[in-house]
Design a protein around this motif. Structure first.
Motif, PDB file in Angstrom:
ATOM      1  N   THR A  49      -2.655  10.514   1.163  1.00 42.63           N
ATOM      2  CA  THR A  49      -2.226   9.181   0.753  1.00 42.63           C
ATOM      3  C   THR A  49      -1.970   8.357   2.005  1.00 42.63           C
ATOM      4  O   THR A  49      -1.190   8.764   2.866  1.00 42.63           O
ATOM      5  CB  THR A  49      -0.946   9.249  -0.101  1.00 42.63           C
ATOM      6  N   LEU A  50      -2.645   7.212   2.105  1.00 44.66           N
ATOM      7  CA  LEU A  50      -2.476   6.310   3.236  1.00 44.66           C
ATOM      8  C   LEU A  50      -1.813   5.025   2.762  1.00 44.66           C
ATOM      9  O   LEU A  50      -2.158   4.508   1.691  1.00 44.66           O
ATOM     10  CB  LEU A  50      -3.831   5.954   3.858  1.00 44.66           C
ATOM     11  N   ALA A  51      -0.875   4.511   3.557  1.00 49.21           N
ATOM     12  CA  ALA A  51      -0.206   3.247   3.262  1.00 49.21           C
ATOM     13  C   ALA A  51      -1.093   2.113   3.767  1.00 49.21           C
ATOM     14  O   ALA A  51      -1.195   1.896   4.969  1.00 49.21           O
ATOM     15  CB  ALA A  51       1.164   3.199   3.928  1.00 49.21           C
ATOM     16  N   VAL A  52      -1.752   1.417   2.830  1.00 49.37           N
ATOM     17  CA  VAL A  52      -2.710   0.371   3.195  1.00 49.37           C
ATOM     18  C   VAL A  52      -2.355  -0.951   2.515  1.00 49.37           C
ATOM     19  O   VAL A  52      -3.225  -1.661   2.000  1.00 49.37           O
ATOM     20  CB  VAL A  52      -4.159   0.795   2.862  1.00 49.37           C
ATOM     21  N   ALA A  53      -1.079  -1.285   2.522  1.00 49.42           N
ATOM     22  CA  ALA A  53      -0.618  -2.516   1.873  1.00 49.42           C
ATOM     23  C   ALA A  53      -1.387  -3.717   2.412  1.00 49.42           C
ATOM     24  O   ALA A  53      -1.603  -3.843   3.614  1.00 49.42           O
ATOM     25  CB  ALA A  53       0.881  -2.705   2.112  1.00 49.42           C
ATOM     26  N   ARG A  89       7.433 -10.581  11.808  1.00 45.67           N
ATOM     27  CA  ARG A  89       6.152 -10.153  11.246  1.00 45.67           C
ATOM     28  C   ARG A  89       5.974  -8.673  11.563  1.00 45.67           C
ATOM     29  O   ARG A  89       5.520  -8.310  12.639  1.00 45.67           O
ATOM     30  CB  ARG A  89       5.006 -10.971  11.809  1.00 45.67           C
ATOM     31  N   GLY A  90       6.360  -7.823  10.607  1.00 42.01           N
ATOM     32  CA  GLY A  90       6.300  -6.385  10.808  1.00 42.01           C
ATOM     33  C   GLY A  90       5.192  -5.706  10.033  1.00 42.01           C
ATOM     34  O   GLY A  90       4.945  -4.520  10.225  1.00 42.01           O
ATOM     35  N   ILE A  91       4.522  -6.439   9.150  1.00 44.31           N
ATOM     36  CA  ILE A  91       3.417  -5.857   8.387  1.00 44.31           C
ATOM     37  C   ILE A  91       2.151  -6.026   9.200  1.00 44.31           C
ATOM     38  O   ILE A  91       1.761  -7.149   9.544  1.00 44.31           O
ATOM     39  CB  ILE A  91       3.285  -6.530   7.005  1.00 44.31           C
TER      40      ILE A  91
END
Length: 140
Positions: A49-53, A89-91
């Motif tokens: 599972t990869l976090a790809v928001a 801006r952290g995303i």
């Protein structure tokens, strides 16, 4: 490129491919974005599972070549700049390439995107059991 002394042993003939796999795995381990989990699903099943928001399915690509699973995320380079004034801006808004080295027999069953998480399900089907009988020749 450094050569491992253990693979240069005369008792390990034909293991060049193994050395290559180890080197690829070491390179993949050095990557840090995006964060991911690897989950044991039982009976030979694995889920990555990869976090790809923020990525859409069209911006993501999952491929397997020579036992290497590669997940690529591309951001549109021609997106219109926004007038938003960020206080923080952290995303991350950058593309990525994340690689995983697969064992022999591992297959990708499916990939799904849900709530900003890309799930990649893998399995290892039972290999077909084969017995090879080697004929013995005699010389007169």
């Amino acid at each position: 490129m450094n050569r491992s002394v253990i693979f240069d042993s005369p008792f390990l003939l034909g293991f060049e491919h193994t050395r290559s796999l180890i080197e690829r795995a070491a390179k993949a381990a050095a990557e840090s974005y995006p964060p991911y989990n690897v989950e044991d699903r039982g009976e030979g099943g694995i889920r990555i599972t990869l976090a790809v928001a923020g990525f859409t399915p069209e911006q993501l690509e999952v491929s397997v070549e020579d036992r290497q699973l590669t997940v690529m995320g591309r951001r549109d380079g021609n997106a219109a700049p926004t007038d938003d004034a960020f206080l923080h801006r952290g995303i991350a808004a950058r593309g990525f390439i994340r690689s995983f080295v697969l064992a022999d027999g591992m297959v990708v069953d499916e990939a799904s995107l849900e709530h900003g998480l890309l799930h990649i399900d893998l399995s290892r089907p039972e290999p077909e059991k084969r017995v090879l009988k080697v004929p013995i020749r005699t010389r007169a």
